[in-house]
Design a protein around this motif. Structure first.
Motif, mmCIF file in Angstrom:
data_model
loop_
_atom_site.group_PDB
_atom_site.id
_atom_site.type_symbol
_atom_site.label_atom_id
_atom_site.label_comp_id
_atom_site.label_asym_id
_atom_site.label_seq_id
_atom_site.Cartn_x
_atom_site.Cartn_y
_atom_site.Cartn_z
ATOM 1 N N ARG A 103 -65.283 41.580 -6.915
ATOM 2 C CA ARG A 103 -65.117 41.336 -8.347
ATOM 3 C C ARG A 103 -65.247 39.841 -8.645
ATOM 4 N N GLU A 104 -66.092 39.527 -9.613
ATOM 5 C CA GLU A 104 -66.232 38.133 -10.047
ATOM 6 C C GLU A 104 -64.934 37.702 -10.718
ATOM 7 N N PRO A 105 -64.294 36.621 -10.255
ATOM 8 C CA PRO A 105 -62.934 36.314 -10.715
ATOM 9 C C PRO A 105 -62.814 35.953 -12.190
ATOM 10 N N GLY A 106 -63.858 35.422 -12.811
ATOM 11 C CA GLY A 106 -63.753 35.055 -14.221
ATOM 12 C C GLY A 106 -63.724 36.252 -15.139
ATOM 13 N N SER A 107 -64.640 37.171 -14.948
ATOM 14 C CA SER A 107 -64.754 38.334 -15.825
ATOM 15 C C SER A 107 -64.078 39.573 -15.255
#
Length: 342
Positions: A261-265
């Motif tokens: 999972r991309e941490p920002g979104s």
């Protein structure tokens, strides 16, 4: 079989509620390059992309898919694609110009996903410090981050997997490669792959049991080797980013996968490599079952339940949309991802 009118997936827009955090990840650990910035939008490229960009990050209220764009084989094929789409009962619209490309035809697919088709595109011209000594490369390979060479595929979530796969085959000429059903009920299809080229897929469909249209399952990037793929897993773990699933190999397509999972979104991304190349002109879709290794080639690892999640995640606000019987169809707007551009 219908003529394939599309040549390649050229960019995908991701909606993120934390644009700066997402941009920091993609240009740092992700290894992409920022080529253009607007107030609430950033355009990024992999080092091997031949066009100006392949990822758009746009600020919005929920993590979601903005749109996905394919380039046609020719201007004539773009016109033919539009005719086929409208003949199928879907009405789109022409967007006169966007950053990096000319006129685009934008429409919603049967599953509610926003799609753009373009022909005129700007080819990337590297600045001197990024110019490659190899004439076929659009940019110098500098290393760093996950080292993605190019965008690979996008997987969307849909209420009717076979409907969508057949529509893209019959209307736009995608090659329908394979599909997967439940073990105890193989006719209940939960996954399918289609492609515009020799890859096993540049578009895939995952079963969505929610009534929310237009959701995203994941976006995938290609790296050159399995060594680079293993290094990506190492880099993510050292950065404190958990691995959701993998590394491993899928039976369908035989690609080496790694999901996180991309941490920002919070959106799911995949790093992959390998895979078969299929040039058979009259290929017919193959039916798989999980016990045959469709998801896990070695048949020794179960997929985590978290991989059933798609985006936007169904929290309280999205549950409210379900309460009003929001049903995916070819004309319905997805209210949870802002209208994409680019």
């Amino acid at each position: 079989m219908p003529k394939c009118l599309l040549a390649q997936l050229i960019h995908v827009e991701l909606i993120t509620p934390r644009l700066e955090e997402s941009l920091h990840f993609f240009t740092g650990i992700g290894g992409l390059y920022l080529v253009h910035r607007e107030e609430k939008r950033a355009y990024l490229r992999c080092w091997g992309d031949h066009y100006t960009y392949s990822v758009i990050l746009s600020e919005g209220p929920h993590a979601a898919l903005g749109h996905a764009a394919w380039r046609t084989w020719s201007a004539e094929d773009l016109e033919q694609a539009v005719q086929n789409i409208e003949r199928s009962g879907i009405q789109g619209e022409w967007i006169p110009h966007s950053f990096g490309h000319g006129p685009a035809y934008r429409f919603r697919s049967p599953g509610g996903h926003l799609i753009e088709l373009v022909w005129e595109v700007e080819r990337y011209k590297a600045p001197p410090h990024l110019a490659s000594t190899f004439p076929e490369r659009p940019q110098r390979f500098t290393g760093g981050g996950l080292e993605p060479r190019q965008l690979d595929h996008v997987t969307v979530a849909t209420a009717d997997v076979m409907r969508d796969a057949q529509w893209f085959r019959e209307v736009l000429g995608f090659r329908f490669m394979c599909y997967n059903g439940l073990e105890e009920n193989p006719d209940f299809v939960v996954f399918a792959m289609v492609t515009t080229n020799e890859k096993n897929h540049d578009l895939a469909f995952a079963k969505d049991m929610s009534p929310i249209p237009g959701r995203l399952h994941h976006l995938a990037f290609w790296v050159d080797t399995r060594e680079a793929h293993q290094r990506a897993a190492d880099l993510l773990l050292e950065a404190g980013i958990p691995l959701e699933y993998g590394p491993g190999i899928h039976g369908m397509g035989e690609q080496t996968y790694l999901y996180f999972r991309e941490p920002g979104s919070g959106l799911r991304l995949e790093v992959n490599t390998g895979g078969v190349r299929n040039y058979v002109p009259d290929w017919e879709p193959v039916r798989w079952r999980p016990s045959q290794g469709s998801n896990t080639f070695f048949r020794n690892t179960a997929m985590p339940n978290s991989m059933l999640e798609s985006f936007p995640l169904i929290g309280p606000e999205l549950a409210a949309a379900a309460d009003i019987d929001l049903v995916p169809d070819i004309q319905q707007h997805n209210p949870w991802g802002k209208r994409g551009q680019g």
